[in-house]
Motif scaffolding. Structure first.
Motif, PDB file in Angstrom:
ATOM      1  N   TYR A   1       0.815  -1.197   0.000  1.00 54.96           N
ATOM      2  CA  TYR A   1       0.000   0.000   0.000  1.00 54.96           C
ATOM      3  C   TYR A   1       0.865   1.270   0.000  1.00 54.96           C
ATOM      4  O   TYR A   1       0.340   2.372   0.121  1.00 54.96           O
ATOM      5  N   ARG A   2       2.199   1.122  -0.121  1.00 48.53           N
ATOM      6  CA  ARG A   2       3.090   2.275  -0.134  1.00 48.53           C
ATOM      7  C   ARG A   2       3.161   2.850  -1.552  1.00 48.53           C
ATOM      8  O   ARG A   2       4.208   2.852  -2.199  1.00 48.53           O
ATOM      9  N   VAL A   3       2.017   3.312  -2.030  1.00 48.05           N
ATOM     10  CA  VAL A   3       1.912   3.776  -3.414  1.00 48.05           C
ATOM     11  C   VAL A   3       2.749   5.024  -3.637  1.00 48.05           C
ATOM     12  O   VAL A   3       3.522   5.121  -4.591  1.00 48.05           O
TER      13      VAL A   3
ATOM     14  N   SER B   1       5.704   2.731 -13.829  1.00 51.12           N
ATOM     15  CA  SER B   1       6.074   2.753 -12.417  1.00 51.12           C
ATOM     16  C   SER B   1       5.769   4.092 -11.767  1.00 51.12           C
ATOM     17  O   SER B   1       5.735   4.195 -10.547  1.00 51.12           O
ATOM     18  N   ARG B   2       5.557   5.140 -12.586  1.00 50.19           N
ATOM     19  CA  ARG B   2       5.251   6.453 -12.028  1.00 50.19           C
ATOM     20  C   ARG B   2       3.754   6.670 -11.883  1.00 50.19           C
ATOM     21  O   ARG B   2       3.319   7.745 -11.483  1.00 50.19           O
ATOM     22  N   HIS B   3       2.955   5.700 -12.233  1.00 51.33           N
ATOM     23  CA  HIS B   3       1.509   5.761 -12.048  1.00 51.33           C
ATOM     24  C   HIS B   3       1.057   4.530 -11.276  1.00 51.33           C
ATOM     25  O   HIS B   3       1.442   3.412 -11.599  1.00 51.33           O
ATOM     26  N   ALA B   4       0.262   4.756 -10.259  1.00 51.06           N
ATOM     27  CA  ALA B   4      -0.212   3.637  -9.440  1.00 51.06           C
ATOM     28  C   ALA B   4      -1.685   3.839  -9.098  1.00 51.06           C
ATOM     29  O   ALA B   4      -2.140   4.975  -8.920  1.00 51.06           O
ATOM     30  N   GLN B   5      -2.411   2.745  -9.051  1.00 48.33           N
ATOM     31  CA  GLN B   5      -3.830   2.790  -8.698  1.00 48.33           C
ATOM     32  C   GLN B   5      -4.096   1.802  -7.577  1.00 48.33           C
ATOM     33  O   GLN B   5      -3.709   0.634  -7.661  1.00 48.33           O
ATOM     34  N   LEU B   6      -4.734   2.283  -6.546  1.00 39.65           N
ATOM     35  CA  LEU B   6      -5.033   1.451  -5.379  1.00 39.65           C
ATOM     36  C   LEU B   6      -6.537   1.458  -5.133  1.00 39.65           C
ATOM     37  O   LEU B   6      -7.142   2.525  -5.005  1.00 39.65           O
ATOM     38  N   THR B   7      -7.129   0.282  -5.094  1.00 39.67           N
ATOM     39  CA  THR B   7      -8.568   0.149  -4.831  1.00 39.67           C
ATOM     40  C   THR B   7      -8.769  -0.498  -3.472  1.00 39.67           C
ATOM     41  O   THR B   7      -8.225  -1.568  -3.199  1.00 39.67           O
ATOM     42  N   ILE B   8      -9.543   0.154  -2.619  1.00 40.04           N
ATOM     43  CA  ILE B   8      -9.843  -0.371  -1.286  1.00 40.04           C
ATOM     44  C   ILE B   8     -11.344  -0.638  -1.219  1.00 40.04           C
ATOM     45  O   ILE B   8     -12.153   0.284  -1.366  1.00 40.04           O
ATOM     46  N   LYS B   9     -11.714  -1.877  -1.008  1.00 40.83           N
ATOM     47  CA  LYS B   9     -13.119  -2.253  -0.929  1.00 40.83           C
ATOM     48  C   LYS B   9     -13.581  -2.261   0.533  1.00 40.83           C
ATOM     49  O   LYS B   9     -12.836  -2.620   1.431  1.00 40.83           O
ATOM     50  N   SER B  10     -14.817  -1.877   0.728  1.00 39.21           N
ATOM     51  CA  SER B  10     -15.390  -1.864   2.075  1.00 39.21           C
ATOM     52  C   SER B  10     -16.874  -2.221   1.978  1.00 39.21           C
ATOM     53  O   SER B  10     -17.411  -2.396   0.889  1.00 39.21           O
TER      54      SER B  10
ATOM     55  N   ILE C   1       0.528  13.780  -7.809  1.00 32.74           N
ATOM     56  CA  ILE C   1      -0.885  14.162  -7.803  1.00 32.74           C
ATOM     57  C   ILE C   1      -1.684  12.951  -7.352  1.00 32.74           C
ATOM     58  O   ILE C   1      -1.576  11.877  -7.936  1.00 32.74           O
ATOM     59  N   MET C   2      -2.482  13.131  -6.312  1.00 35.75           N
ATOM     60  CA  MET C   2      -3.304  12.040  -5.777  1.00 35.75           C
ATOM     61  C   MET C   2      -4.779  12.313  -6.074  1.00 35.75           C
ATOM     62  O   MET C   2      -5.282  13.405  -5.832  1.00 35.75           O
ATOM     63  N   SER C   3      -5.450  11.323  -6.622  1.00 40.65           N
ATOM     64  CA  SER C   3      -6.867  11.425  -6.933  1.00 40.65           C
ATOM     65  C   SER C   3      -7.638  10.437  -6.066  1.00 40.65           C
ATOM     66  O   SER C   3      -7.295   9.254  -6.004  1.00 40.65           O
ATOM     67  N   ILE C   4      -8.681  10.916  -5.393  1.00 41.25           N
ATOM     68  CA  ILE C   4      -9.483  10.077  -4.493  1.00 41.25           C
ATOM     69  C   ILE C   4     -10.928  10.092  -4.978  1.00 41.25           C
ATOM     70  O   ILE C   4     -11.568  11.142  -5.027  1.00 41.25           O
ATOM     71  N   LYS C   5     -11.427   8.918  -5.314  1.00 41.35           N
ATOM     72  CA  LYS C   5     -12.807   8.811  -5.790  1.00 41.35           C
ATOM     73  C   LYS C   5     -13.522   7.679  -5.062  1.00 41.35           C
ATOM     74  O   LYS C   5     -12.990   6.585  -4.932  1.00 41.35           O
ATOM     75  N   VAL C   6     -14.727   7.970  -4.598  1.00 37.56           N
ATOM     76  CA  VAL C   6     -15.529   6.990  -3.854  1.00 37.56           C
ATOM     77  C   VAL C   6     -16.735   6.588  -4.690  1.00 37.56           C
ATOM     78  O   VAL C   6     -17.436   7.437  -5.238  1.00 37.56           O
ATOM     79  N   THR C   7     -16.976   5.292  -4.793  1.00 37.37           N
ATOM     80  CA  THR C   7     -18.113   4.769  -5.549  1.00 37.37           C
ATOM     81  C   THR C   7     -18.857   3.739  -4.713  1.00 37.37           C
ATOM     82  O   THR C   7     -18.233   2.827  -4.155  1.00 37.37           O
TER      83      THR C   7
END
Length: 282
Positions: free
Chosen positions: A3-5, A70-79, A260-266
């Motif tokens: 998770y160390r994006v 390697s300079r772009h990363a996407q992390l998805t956290i499910k809840s 640049i960090m983008s946070i989107k909730v769906t």
């Protein structure tokens, strides 16, 4: 899964600079060798040059693809949220931090703003799914409840990030001159579209449920009023010259000099079966 994006992206930038320096040194050495080969095999110079150019182009392409990814990363956290059978109330799950927070947010907001509660009850979760058995087709419309859950979750993420960054930058090697503390007035673009953040961070002096709250000598960070009403002072510590705003898809964008960090909730509004053991703790 790591998770160390942000750390991975920053490391890739450092690696890129190291590769550029190494490439310059190698280029000089290759130039010397090429001069020697050309003088030795001058009659085959054209073939050698074409082959070298082809190898150079292929190597450059492979390297750019690797460094670019390697300079772009996407992390998805499910809840998930646990709802009652009629989907009109949230059930609190012990030791599940997100679930407990959402329960407090919804309870506090509904007690202070009856209009939000009316929307939740009128359009409960998954009420937007409609199935026509005669046609065998279905339609979906986002419910008001799902929008409330998305906004509450977004506020949860921002609040958690705020706590983490405050602790992270609270070190001697991060002087105040390197940092910028954003408050409620600095993120008006988010406040206007997140009803939970706008409500919970509003001054206690302007809220009826906190009228009996005594004056505090220090800075109030968190307070609870009647029937679960919530006040939380918002501050987000970021490196200097950073900014926070909304993107085209209504996502939260945090921009710094390094990334640049983008946070989107769906909210999918999909149902799932409970894992074994949950019924024993509810």
């Amino acid at each position: 899964m790591s998770y160390r994006v942000v750390q991975k992206v920053s490391n890739s930038r450092s690696a890129f600079l190291e590769i550029v320096v190494a490439a310059i040194v190698i280029g000089i050495c290759v130039g010397i060798i090429a001069t020697f080969i050309y003088s030795t095999y001058e009659e085959k110079a054209n073939v050698i040059v074409i082959g070298a150019i082809t190898i150079l182009i292929a190597s450059t392409y492979v390297l750019s693809q690797k460094l670019g990814s390697s300079r772009h990363a996407q992390l998805t956290i499910k809840s998930f949220l646990l709802l009652s059978k009629d989907c009109k109330s949230v059930i609190q799950v012990p030791r599940y931090h997100y679930g407990e927070a959402l329960y407090r947010y919804l309870t506090g907001a509904f007690e202070e703003n009856s209009a939000l509660k009316a929307q939740w009850l009128k359009e409960p979760m998954a009420s937007g799914f409609k199935f026509d058995p005669q046609k065998g087709t279905g339609t979906f419309k986002r419910s008001a409840s799902s929008k409330l859950v998305e906004e509450a979750t977004e506020y949860y993420v921002l609040d958690t990030l705020s706590i983490h960054l405050t602790d992270y930058f609270n070190k001697p090697h991060y002087p105040s001159s390197m940092l910028n503390e954003l408050t409620r007035k600095d993120v008006s673009g988010i406040l206007l579209s997140n009803r939970f953040m706008e409500l919970f961070t509003r001054s206690m002096e302007d809220r009826e449920c906190f009228k009996d709250h005594g004056n505090s000598a220090g800075k109030v960070v968190t307070a609870f009023g009647k029937n679960g009403a919530i006040y939380q002072r918002f501050d987000l510590v970021l490196p200097i010259k950073s900014s926070v705003g909304r993107g085209k898809e209504r996502e939260v964008i945090i921009e710094t000099d390094n990334f640049i960090m983008s946070i989107k909730v769906t909210c999918s509004e999909c149902n799932h079966n409970l894992p074994r053991g949950f019924r024993t703790i509810i």
